[in-house]
Design an enzyme around this catalytic site. Structure first.
Site, mmCIF file in Angstrom:
data_model
loop_
_atom_site.group_PDB
_atom_site.id
_atom_site.type_symbol
_atom_site.label_atom_id
_atom_site.label_comp_id
_atom_site.label_asym_id
_atom_site.label_seq_id
_atom_site.Cartn_x
_atom_site.Cartn_y
_atom_site.Cartn_z
ATOM 1 N N HIS A 455 0.828 -1.207 0.000
ATOM 2 C CA HIS A 455 0.000 0.000 0.000
ATOM 3 C C HIS A 455 0.860 1.254 0.000
ATOM 4 O O HIS A 455 1.492 1.583 1.000
ATOM 5 C CB HIS A 455 -0.923 -0.031 1.235
ATOM 6 C CG HIS A 455 -1.928 1.067 1.257
ATOM 7 N ND1 HIS A 455 -2.374 1.655 2.407
ATOM 8 C CD2 HIS A 455 -2.571 1.696 0.246
ATOM 9 C CE1 HIS A 455 -3.256 2.598 2.109
ATOM 10 N NE2 HIS A 455 -3.391 2.637 0.812
ATOM 11 N N GLU A 467 2.921 0.426 3.336
ATOM 12 C CA GLU A 467 2.418 -0.616 4.242
ATOM 13 C C GLU A 467 2.495 -1.940 3.490
ATOM 14 O O GLU A 467 1.949 -2.054 2.391
ATOM 15 C CB GLU A 467 0.946 -0.357 4.587
ATOM 16 C CG GLU A 467 0.716 0.569 5.749
ATOM 17 C CD GLU A 467 -0.776 0.766 6.017
ATOM 18 O OE1 GLU A 467 -1.255 0.315 7.054
ATOM 19 O OE2 GLU A 467 -1.463 1.369 5.168
HETATM 20 N N1 LIG Z 1 -5.310 7.613 -5.386
HETATM 21 C C1 LIG Z 1 -4.909 7.430 -4.143
HETATM 22 O O1 LIG Z 1 -4.764 8.369 -3.366
HETATM 23 C C2 LIG Z 1 -4.598 6.048 -3.668
HETATM 24 C C3 LIG Z 1 -3.770 5.864 -2.559
HETATM 25 C C4 LIG Z 1 -3.430 4.564 -2.160
HETATM 26 C C5 LIG Z 1 -3.944 3.487 -2.851
HETATM 27 N N2 LIG Z 1 -4.780 3.694 -3.922
HETATM 28 C C6 LIG Z 1 -5.291 2.506 -4.613
HETATM 29 O O2 LIG Z 1 -4.563 2.341 -5.821
HETATM 30 C C7 LIG Z 1 -5.379 1.740 -6.818
HETATM 31 C C8 LIG Z 1 -5.378 2.614 -8.063
HETATM 32 O O3 LIG Z 1 -5.864 3.890 -7.746
HETATM 33 P P1 LIG Z 1 -5.663 5.144 -8.692
HETATM 34 O O4 LIG Z 1 -6.041 6.326 -7.882
HETATM 35 O O5 LIG Z 1 -4.335 5.098 -9.313
HETATM 36 O O6 LIG Z 1 -6.782 4.877 -9.793
HETATM 37 P P2 LIG Z 1 -6.885 5.423 -11.278
HETATM 38 O O7 LIG Z 1 -8.311 5.390 -11.629
HETATM 39 O O8 LIG Z 1 -6.130 6.684 -11.441
HETATM 40 O O9 LIG Z 1 -6.115 4.330 -12.144
HETATM 41 C C9 LIG Z 1 -6.579 3.039 -12.365
HETATM 42 C C10 LIG Z 1 -5.994 2.560 -13.686
HETATM 43 O O10 LIG Z 1 -6.238 1.184 -13.816
HETATM 44 C C11 LIG Z 1 -6.502 0.907 -15.169
HETATM 45 N N3 LIG Z 1 -7.153 -0.389 -15.291
HETATM 46 C C12 LIG Z 1 -8.440 -0.719 -15.065
HETATM 47 N N4 LIG Z 1 -8.640 -2.052 -15.289
HETATM 48 C C13 LIG Z 1 -7.425 -2.554 -15.645
HETATM 49 C C14 LIG Z 1 -6.978 -3.836 -16.005
HETATM 50 N N5 LIG Z 1 -7.811 -4.876 -16.067
HETATM 51 N N6 LIG Z 1 -5.678 -3.998 -16.303
HETATM 52 C C15 LIG Z 1 -4.832 -2.962 -16.266
HETATM 53 N N7 LIG Z 1 -5.216 -1.708 -15.960
HETATM 54 C C16 LIG Z 1 -6.507 -1.514 -15.651
HETATM 55 C C17 LIG Z 1 -7.322 2.082 -15.638
HETATM 56 O O11 LIG Z 1 -7.304 2.222 -17.053
HETATM 57 C C18 LIG Z 1 -6.616 3.234 -14.923
HETATM 58 O O12 LIG Z 1 -5.594 3.748 -15.738
HETATM 59 C C19 LIG Z 1 -6.745 1.563 -6.173
HETATM 60 O O13 LIG Z 1 -6.823 0.279 -5.657
HETATM 61 C C20 LIG Z 1 -6.728 2.596 -5.049
HETATM 62 O O14 LIG Z 1 -7.587 2.252 -3.986
HETATM 63 C C21 LIG Z 1 -5.087 4.932 -4.344
#
Ligand SMILES: NC(=O)c1ccc[n+]([C@@H]2O[C@H](COP(=O)([O-])OP(=O)(O)OC[C@H]3O[C@@H](n4cnc5c(N)ncnc54)[C@H](O)[C@@H]3O)[C@@H](O)[C@H]2O)c1
Length: 725
Positions: A455, A467
């Site tokens: 994480h 994490e």
């Molecule tokens: N944004 C934050 O602050 C944050 C912090 C910690 C953890 N996270 C976690 O990180 C993860 C991603 O979050 P994010 O904010 O980057 O989201 P985001 O929406 O910016 O990015 C997600 C990406 O995944 C891609 N995607 C979807 N299905 C896919 C697949 N089958 N194969 C490959 N790519 C695929 C999408 O096209 C998109 O580019 C989530 O699980 C979120 O909970 C986010």
């Protein structure tokens, strides 16, 4: 042999012949570094006495047989020593001054050969000699103010006399580690040479001093007399610096300003008076809570690093990785990996997303080039470490995969099983999920032992914490490889067990719960922000919610409420939900608790917004008055209690790791040391009393655990040593 101790030897003569030079060598037995523990300082005293009694010497070289010169005093002794009180500390420092002065006053020229890190007390040892030669790769500095103290073994006295008050203020107030070329430029050292030539250079200086070519007595006079500054120079060096440094350090960190005052007060004095001013100021700072907590932070950081180091030793090599999803997080992870040298595949299902991910990386690398940290060639080379792809073509050779696709359990399940079919048997799979149980995500996998949580925090390149989450079936090899990869990325990994919110979000959301309750009872959210910022948080809770995003917060809150319904579920609407329902998502759509405008640099700037106030009014059921102290208590108690629960439930193993995770993950004020140190500082019994009082009015979010009550009754603490003042 003139002297032989556990850490110090003094021998006559040199490899190159001639036996009239004393070679004092630091080489602490059984350690990879040299440090100045009380025992080593006692040896130094004996060694210097032995040198003084030896006849026929023409010079002294102080050097090290380790990779470092001396990394500083032994910080693990600080809490114990500082507990002994002000008088003891003044005495202790005056004793060290006597030893160091005895080196300075030897009847022949002296030189320090600085082969590696010379920090804090290590730097101060080198200031006692007449001359200093430094290896090209070595670093020198006085980082004491970062620990809430000031250089107490002559640094505040000798350094300004050697390199000028302005430069010394910069080194000491900034706590910087300075490279050899910079040290030479300001005159902190007399020569910089490759390490192989250090000894020869040191001997050459001694020969020239003995021949009268270099005036070592003049050097001594300069270092031990008053600092020569006229009124304008005084003004520039001290008054201007104080304003600047106070602004930079902020009100919670008094040490840098105190250090400047000590340099200023001692400026017109001879050595003995100036040193006694330094000793008194040191002792005062050493007894503050801030110092106690900053020293604690250093020790906790050591605990965290040691634990990570143990995992790292067992880890398989992680040479090639992959990230699934090129969004905000995936893009950040790819950049960080490439930037630190681990090649990474970046897979997405969407070409545009890949373009965006690459664009973001390019932007971050360009900034490094602008700042002179990378050349354009290095940037081009690093960019080749990110290989964008729409297919699983090369996944057979990947050691570790980070899944960072959208936060949807069905999508994650599908993606994880899919990738498991494409990688080798021993490839480690990890998920960057913020809210989905790792144990649950492992259920669809054939090799759940190879899977764990990884994480990261947003923005990935800036937030130090990762994490590493152990699910029920996660094996040690998966944890070890993930920890090793996080370290290779320059991050601080902390291993925790699986639960809703893991450690950091599980602790953060009760804090937001406290915020919601305060707002409902009529507290002004901007005032809450101001009070919590004054308390030391980088941003107040309303502002933080705007940065996190109201949609993310509402979703995570639901997960937490489901996991811990007794204290986190709410029947009525919170201010956060009202913002969300009114499409005020925070910075991502320019309105949340605040409205956002672009500043001159194109960064979001928050301004107060009447509409937000009107919406919050909907949930305010009372119009209670709160003091600043009430606000702090209502915000901090739920956060601290949840940290206690995480420790009791075994989500995190030690208080040190819990506290460091909060400091690195959510910007808990470092000078307060973390949630558990905060409880200790208040006193467990006092904290329990406060929490019980609030629980009567506000319910289970504020109720202390049975074990914490027991700790209060038996006088137990989370950390063993006591803060002083
Ligand atoms: N944004 C934050 O602050 C944050 C912090 C910690 C953890 N996270 C976690 O990180 C993860 C991603 O979050 P994010 O904010 O980057 O989201 P985001 O929406 O910016 O990015 C997600 C990406 O995944 C891609 N995607 C979807 N299905 C896919 C697949 N089958 N194969 C490959 N790519 C695929 C999408 O096209 C998109 O580019 C989530 O699980 C979120 O909970 C986010």
């Amino acid at each position: 042999m003139i002297y032989q101790g556990n850490a110090i030897t003094v021998a006559r003569g040199t490899k190159n012949g001639g036996d009239d030079i004393a070679m004092l060598t630091f080489d602490l037995k059984g350690e990879s570094i040299n440090k100045l523990s009380s025992a080593v300082v006692a040896e130094l005293d004996e060694a210097v006495r032995a040198i003084r009694e030896e006849s026929g010497l023409q010079g002294l070289v102080i050097g090290s047989a380790k990779d470092v010169f001396i990394v500083g005093a032994d910080i693990t002794e600080f809490h114990g020593l500082f507990e002994k009180g002000e008088e003891y500390l003044v005495e202790m420092n005056l004793k060290v001054h006597d030893i160091f002065n005895a080196i300075e006053d030897l009847p022949f020229p002296t030189v320090a050969a600085i082969n590696g890190l010379a920090l804090g007390g290590g730097c101060e040892v080198t200031l006692t000699t007449d001359f200093r030669v430094m290896g090209e790769q070595a670093k020198i500095g006085l980082p004491e103010t970062k620990l809430g103290i000031l250089p107490g073994w002559g640094g505040c006295v000798r350094l300004p006399r050697l390199i000028g008050a302005d430069n010394a203020v910069e080194w000491i107030a900034g706590g910087t580690e300075n490279r050899a070329d910079a040290a030479l430029k300001v005159g902190a050292v007399d020569a910089v040479v490759p390490n192989e030539q250090l000894e020869a250079a040191a001997l050459d200086i001694l020969a020239r001093a003995n021949a009268g070519e270099l005036d070592y007595q003049a050097r001594r006079a300069e270092k031990s007399g008053p600092l020569k500054l006229n009124a304008i120079e005084q003004m520039m060096a001290f008054e201007t610096a104080k304003g600047y440094v106070a602004g930079k350090a902020g009100p919670h960190y008094p040490a840098p300003i105190e250090a400047i005052k000590v340099i200023q007060k001692g400026a017109g004095e001879e050595r003995a008076r100036a040193q006694s001013i330094e000793a008194k100021a040191f002792a005062k700072l050493a007894l503050t809570d801030v110092c106690y907590n900053l020293v604690g932070l250093f020790l906790n950081d050591q605990v965290v690093k040691k634990k990570a180091g143990k995992y790292e030793k067992q880890a398989k090599a992680v040479k090639q990785t992959a990230v699934l999803g090129a969004g905000i997080m995936g893009g950040g992870i790819a950049y960080q990996s490439a930037s630190k040298g681990t090649p990474i595949l970046m897979k997405d299902i969407n070409e545009e997303a890949i373009e965006l991910g690459l664009k973001e990386s390019r932007k971050l690398f360009s900034k490094q080039v602008e700042r002179g940290k990378l050349t354009t060639e290095q940037m081009a080379e690093k960019l080749t470490h990110i290989r964008p792809t729409l297919s699983y073509g090369d996944f057979g050779h990947v050691d570790l995969v980070v899944e960072a696709v959208v936060e949807n359990p069905k999508v994650k399940d599908a993606v994880l099983s899919e990738v498991e079919g494409q990688v080798a048997e021993d490839t480690i799979l990890t998920s960057n999920t913020s809210t989905i149980s790792i144990t649950r995500l492992a259920q669809n996998l054939k090799r759940p032992e190879n899977f764990c949580g990884m994480h990261f925090f947003n923005p990935v390149h800036r937030m130090p914490l990762v994490e590493v989450i152990r699910g029920e079936k996660t094996g040690d090899a998966a944890v070890a490889a993930t920890v090793a990869y996080a370290r290779a990325m320059g991050k601080t990994p902390i291993v925790v067990n699986d639960c809703p919110g893991f450690l950091v979000n599980r602790v953060l959301f009760p804090y937001f719960g406290g915020f919601s309750l305060l707002v409902e009872q009529g507290a002004d959210f901007q005032r809450i922000d101001k009070v919590m910022e004054k308390f030391g948080w980088p941003m107040g809770p309303a502002y933080l919610l705007d940065v996190v995003g109201m949609d993310t917060a509402v979703h995570a809150n639901e997960v937490m409420a489901e996991g811990f319904p007794d204290r986190m579920a709410r029947d009525d609407k919170t201010a956060i939900q009202v913002m969300y329902e009114n499409e005020r998502l925070g910075q991502k759509n320019d309105k949340g608790f605040y409205a956002y405008e672009e500043d001159k640099k194109g960064k979001p700037k928050k301004v107060s917004d009447e509409q937000a106030y009107a919406l919050v009014k909907q949930v305010a059921k009372e119009e209670k008055e709160f003091s600043d102290e009430d606000i702090v208590a209502r915000m901090m108690v739920p956060l601290c209690l949840e940290t206690v629960r995480c420790l009791e439930d075994g989500i995190v193993e030690t208080p040190a790791e819990a506290d460091m995770a909060l400091i690195y993950g959510i910007g808990f004020p470092p000078f307060r040391g973390g949630a558990l140190r905060y409880i200790d500082a208040m006193g467990v019994a006092e904290f329990v009393k406060l929490a019980e009082g609030l629980a009567e009015e506000l319910g289970p979010l504020y109720a202390p655990t049975a074990k914490l009550r027991q700790m209060a009754d038996s006088g137990e603490r989370f950390y063993s040593t006591q803060a002083q003042g």
